[in-house]
Scaffold this motif. Structure first.
Motif, PDB file in Angstrom:
ATOM      1  N   GLY A  52       0.823  -1.202   0.000  1.00 36.86           N
ATOM      2  CA  GLY A  52       0.000   0.000   0.000  1.00 36.86           C
ATOM      3  C   GLY A  52       0.856   1.251   0.000  1.00 36.86           C
ATOM      4  O   GLY A  52       2.086   1.197  -0.104  1.00 36.86           O
ATOM      5  N   SER A  53       0.187   2.393   0.150  1.00 34.03           N
ATOM      6  CA  SER A  53       0.899   3.670   0.165  1.00 34.03           C
ATOM      7  C   SER A  53       1.175   4.165   1.577  1.00 34.03           C
ATOM      8  O   SER A  53       1.874   5.160   1.758  1.00 34.03           O
ATOM      9  CB  SER A  53       0.086   4.730  -0.597  1.00 34.03           C
ATOM     10  OG  SER A  53      -1.192   4.901   0.006  1.00 34.03           O
ATOM     11  N   ALA A  54       0.614   3.496   2.594  1.00 33.99           N
ATOM     12  CA  ALA A  54       0.835   3.913   3.978  1.00 33.99           C
ATOM     13  C   ALA A  54       2.295   3.711   4.359  1.00 33.99           C
ATOM     14  O   ALA A  54       2.976   2.815   3.855  1.00 33.99           O
ATOM     15  CB  ALA A  54      -0.067   3.124   4.923  1.00 33.99           C
ATOM     16  N   ASN A  68      -4.144   3.196   0.918  1.00 32.12           N
ATOM     17  CA  ASN A  68      -3.288   3.050   2.103  1.00 32.12           C
ATOM     18  C   ASN A  68      -2.927   1.590   2.343  1.00 32.12           C
ATOM     19  O   ASN A  68      -1.761   1.231   2.482  1.00 32.12           O
ATOM     20  CB  ASN A  68      -4.000   3.610   3.342  1.00 32.12           C
ATOM     21  CG  ASN A  68      -4.176   5.101   3.271  1.00 32.12           C
ATOM     22  OD1 ASN A  68      -3.327   5.805   2.761  1.00 32.12           O
ATOM     23  ND2 ASN A  68      -5.297   5.588   3.772  1.00 32.12           N
ATOM     24  N   VAL A  69      -3.938   0.758   2.461  1.00 35.52           N
ATOM     25  CA  VAL A  69      -3.740  -0.695   2.537  1.00 35.52           C
ATOM     26  C   VAL A  69      -4.419  -1.256   1.293  1.00 35.52           C
ATOM     27  O   VAL A  69      -5.623  -1.481   1.272  1.00 35.52           O
ATOM     28  CB  VAL A  69      -4.335  -1.288   3.822  1.00 35.52           C
ATOM     29  CG1 VAL A  69      -4.130  -2.797   3.860  1.00 35.52           C
ATOM     30  CG2 VAL A  69      -3.694  -0.644   5.053  1.00 35.52           C
ATOM     31  N   HIS A  70      -3.652  -1.450   0.255  1.00 42.49           N
ATOM     32  CA  HIS A  70      -4.210  -1.803  -1.052  1.00 42.49           C
ATOM     33  C   HIS A  70      -4.451  -3.308  -1.160  1.00 42.49           C
ATOM     34  O   HIS A  70      -5.509  -3.752  -1.602  1.00 42.49           O
ATOM     35  CB  HIS A  70      -3.249  -1.349  -2.154  1.00 42.49           C
ATOM     36  CG  HIS A  70      -3.868  -1.284  -3.514  1.00 42.49           C
ATOM     37  ND1 HIS A  70      -4.248  -0.104  -4.111  1.00 42.49           N
ATOM     38  CD2 HIS A  70      -4.186  -2.264  -4.398  1.00 42.49           C
ATOM     39  CE1 HIS A  70      -4.766  -0.351  -5.310  1.00 42.49           C
ATOM     40  NE2 HIS A  70      -4.736  -1.660  -5.507  1.00 42.49           N
ATOM     41  N   ALA A  71      -3.465  -4.079  -0.742  1.00 40.66           N
ATOM     42  CA  ALA A  71      -3.565  -5.538  -0.846  1.00 40.66           C
ATOM     43  C   ALA A  71      -2.788  -6.176   0.296  1.00 40.66           C
ATOM     44  O   ALA A  71      -1.882  -5.573   0.868  1.00 40.66           O
ATOM     45  CB  ALA A  71      -3.025  -6.026  -2.193  1.00 40.66           C
ATOM     46  N   VAL A  72      -3.181  -7.400   0.614  1.00 44.36           N
ATOM     47  CA  VAL A  72      -2.504  -8.186   1.650  1.00 44.36           C
ATOM     48  C   VAL A  72      -2.141  -9.536   1.048  1.00 44.36           C
ATOM     49  O   VAL A  72      -2.959 -10.161   0.365  1.00 44.36           O
ATOM     50  CB  VAL A  72      -3.403  -8.376   2.891  1.00 44.36           C
ATOM     51  CG1 VAL A  72      -2.807  -9.405   3.839  1.00 44.36           C
ATOM     52  CG2 VAL A  72      -3.599  -7.053   3.611  1.00 44.36           C
ATOM     53  N   VAL A  73      -0.899  -9.972   1.289  1.00 43.21           N
ATOM     54  CA  VAL A  73      -0.458 -11.294   0.848  1.00 43.21           C
ATOM     55  C   VAL A  73      -0.150 -12.109   2.093  1.00 43.21           C
ATOM     56  O   VAL A  73       0.592 -11.657   2.974  1.00 43.21           O
ATOM     57  CB  VAL A  73       0.795 -11.208  -0.053  1.00 43.21           C
ATOM     58  CG1 VAL A  73       1.181 -12.603  -0.540  1.00 43.21           C
ATOM     59  CG2 VAL A  73       0.545 -10.278  -1.231  1.00 43.21           C
ATOM     60  N   GLU A  74      -0.727 -13.300   2.175  1.00 41.48           N
ATOM     61  CA  GLU A  74      -0.505 -14.167   3.327  1.00 41.48           C
ATOM     62  C   GLU A  74       0.138 -15.472   2.879  1.00 41.48           C
ATOM     63  O   GLU A  74      -0.240 -16.040   1.853  1.00 41.48           O
ATOM     64  CB  GLU A  74      -1.819 -14.442   4.058  1.00 41.48           C
ATOM     65  CG  GLU A  74      -2.400 -13.196   4.706  1.00 41.48           C
ATOM     66  CD  GLU A  74      -3.562 -13.509   5.625  1.00 41.48           C
ATOM     67  OE1 GLU A  74      -4.118 -14.615   5.504  1.00 41.48           O
ATOM     68  OE2 GLU A  74      -3.911 -12.644   6.451  1.00 41.48           O
ATOM     69  N   LEU A  75       1.102 -15.922   3.667  1.00 37.47           N
ATOM     70  CA  LEU A  75       1.849 -17.143   3.367  1.00 37.47           C
ATOM     71  C   LEU A  75       1.544 -18.177   4.440  1.00 37.47           C
ATOM     72  O   LEU A  75       1.734 -17.913   5.632  1.00 37.47           O
ATOM     73  CB  LEU A  75       3.349 -16.832   3.335  1.00 37.47           C
ATOM     74  CG  LEU A  75       4.282 -17.948   2.876  1.00 37.47           C
ATOM     75  CD1 LEU A  75       4.120 -18.191   1.381  1.00 37.47           C
ATOM     76  CD2 LEU A  75       5.734 -17.591   3.190  1.00 37.47           C
ATOM     77  N   ILE A 188      -3.617   8.323   9.826  1.00 42.24           N
ATOM     78  CA  ILE A 188      -4.064   7.437  10.901  1.00 42.24           C
ATOM     79  C   ILE A 188      -4.498   8.301  12.075  1.00 42.24           C
ATOM     80  O   ILE A 188      -3.693   9.030  12.657  1.00 42.24           O
ATOM     81  CB  ILE A 188      -2.941   6.475  11.332  1.00 42.24           C
ATOM     82  CG1 ILE A 188      -2.567   5.543  10.180  1.00 42.24           C
ATOM     83  CG2 ILE A 188      -3.376   5.653  12.542  1.00 42.24           C
ATOM     84  CD1 ILE A 188      -1.432   4.598  10.512  1.00 42.24           C
ATOM     85  N   LEU A 189      -5.775   8.233  12.425  1.00 43.64           N
ATOM     86  CA  LEU A 189      -6.295   9.041  13.526  1.00 43.64           C
ATOM     87  C   LEU A 189      -6.119   8.360  14.876  1.00 43.64           C
ATOM     88  O   LEU A 189      -5.835   9.014  15.881  1.00 43.64           O
ATOM     89  CB  LEU A 189      -7.780   9.348  13.298  1.00 43.64           C
ATOM     90  CG  LEU A 189      -8.125  10.247  12.113  1.00 43.64           C
ATOM     91  CD1 LEU A 189      -9.624  10.498  12.081  1.00 43.64           C
ATOM     92  CD2 LEU A 189      -7.380  11.572  12.195  1.00 43.64           C
ATOM     93  N   ASP A 190      -6.307   7.050  14.921  1.00 42.82           N
ATOM     94  CA  ASP A 190      -6.255   6.371  16.220  1.00 42.82           C
ATOM     95  C   ASP A 190      -6.065   4.874  16.005  1.00 42.82           C
ATOM     96  O   ASP A 190      -6.407   4.334  14.946  1.00 42.82           O
ATOM     97  CB  ASP A 190      -7.547   6.624  16.999  1.00 42.82           C
ATOM     98  CG  ASP A 190      -7.367   6.425  18.499  1.00 42.82           C
ATOM     99  OD1 ASP A 190      -6.269   6.007  18.910  1.00 42.82           O
ATOM    100  OD2 ASP A 190      -8.322   6.678  19.254  1.00 42.82           O
ATOM    101  N   VAL A 191      -5.508   4.228  17.017  1.00 45.50           N
ATOM    102  CA  VAL A 191      -5.313   2.778  16.999  1.00 45.50           C
ATOM    103  C   VAL A 191      -5.735   2.234  18.361  1.00 45.50           C
ATOM    104  O   VAL A 191      -5.365   2.792  19.397  1.00 45.50           O
ATOM    105  CB  VAL A 191      -3.839   2.401  16.723  1.00 45.50           C
ATOM    106  CG1 VAL A 191      -3.664   0.885  16.769  1.00 45.50           C
ATOM    107  CG2 VAL A 191      -3.384   2.948  15.380  1.00 45.50           C
TER     108      VAL A 191
END
Length: 350
Positions: A52-54, A68-75, A188-191
């Motif tokens: 992503g761009s984040a 920001n979170v464009h794609a996720v790759v999981e292994l 990112i405003l809050d976590v």
């Protein structure tokens, strides 16, 4: 020339590779910055990779066409990689086909925005051999450390791991945590990270709510009972990655979803985006005893206490000197100290 990223070193204390980290995901990135073509190689030895761009992305692509979170790759433990489109604005393409989720194979071309990533997988041993010789150092215990060929990290290498103090607590794998990240645009405003306390994560307009969202009144985004439950309303959009399926929210039955381990969701409400994950609790720093946190402070505090105690004992031991009576003072001193009060003037005669 291809730029190579260092491979994450194996966990301390593991003499052999475990199924969770024996495979490495390799992505060859080709993108453009102005007229310049940029090529990079990423070798990642982790279970989940974010594109992503984040700023926090594992593979960061700074383009307007990349979310920001464009794609996720999981292994997984068998070395099978699955890519998921996280409801991005421009989509994810594998071999020119738009996908929501797809199992990656060696040679697949992944398009994110205007960037192209070519995927392949390697064993850790193969990835280490393929690094330039100058990028590998070996500690006294035989552990490999990856570095830049131009830098000398020998003073930082631990020659004997027996003297290393473990500062992390590793919770049970059965203990789960919910993490919610709130975005507004690219910011990112809050976590919020919820472990054990099982307090509902509320969206609302008051300061007491977990996330302050204008126009939202006391809405439980995540509630807890026998497990964690994700809730959403009809005016929310997004996707849920559950198992190996990528499901749009509108296709889920009802407005509740029981979160399973490693589930990941992206929820859009007006201008706000929420990323919700449910995964095992990560390691955390051990709690130190109060007197172990700062030895210098402890010594100063102890010396101060001893000094005050000695001063109190000294004051108790001292006997006050006998007070002098007024008549024992010299007449002149007594006159200075005890000035006689002049008599009042006589009243005027009539």
């Amino acid at each position: 020339m291809m730029e190579q990223k260092p491979l994450n070193a194996p966990a301390r204390g593991t003499g052999t590779q475990t199924p969770d980290n024996q495979w490495v995901m390799v992505f060859n990135l080709i993108t453009r910055q102005g007229k310049e073509e940029i090529k990079k190689t990423y070798k990642v030895n982790k279970k989940r990779l974010v594109i992503g761009s984040a700023l926090s992305s594992d593979i960061r692509i700074q383009q307007n066409a990349v979310s920001n979170v464009h794609a996720v790759v999981e292994l997984d433990e068998n070395g099978i990689a699955q890519v998921y489109d996280m409801a991005s604005e421009t989509g994810v393409f594998v071999n020119d086909n738009k996908i929501l989720s797809h199992e990656l194979k060696d040679g697949d071309e992944l398009k994110v925005g205007f960037a192209t990533l070519t995927y392949k997988r390697q064993l850790v041993a193969e990835a280490q051999v393929s690094l330039p010789a100058g990028n590998v150092s070996t500690t006294g215990s035989g552990r490999k450390m990856f570095r830049d060929a131009q830098e000398d990290f020998r003073p930082l290498i631990l020659e004997d791991e027996r003297n290393v103090i473990q500062i992390f607590d590793y919770p049970s794998s059965s203990e789960k945590a919910v993490q919610v990240v709130m975005y507004w645009g690219d910011v990112i405003l809050d976590v919020k990270h919820v472990v054990g306390e099982k307090k509902d994560i509320i969206l609302g307009e008051t300061k007491g709510d977990a996330f302050v969202v204008p126009g939202m009144t006391n809405f439980p985004l995540v509630s807890f009972g026998s497990g964690a439950v994700l809730q959403f309303s009809g005016d929310m959009t997004g996707v849920m990655r559950s198992g190996k399926q990528m499901i749009p929210l509108e296709q889920l039955k009802g407005t509740r979803h029981n979160l399973g381990q490693d589930d990941l969701a992206k929820i859009q409400y007006k201008d706000f985006t929420f990323y919700v994950s449910y995964s095992p609790v990560p390691p955390h720093l051990k709690r130190q005893r109060v007197l172990e946190r700062d030895p210098l402070y402890t010594r100063i505090w102890a010396l101060s206490l001893i000094s005050v105690g000695a001063l109190v004992l000294l004051l108790i031991a001292l006997t006050p000197s006998k007070q002098l009576a007024t008549e024992e003072l010299p007449e002149r001193v007594a006159t200075i100290i005890f000035k006689p009060v002049p008599p009042p003037p006589p009243p005027p005669k009539p």
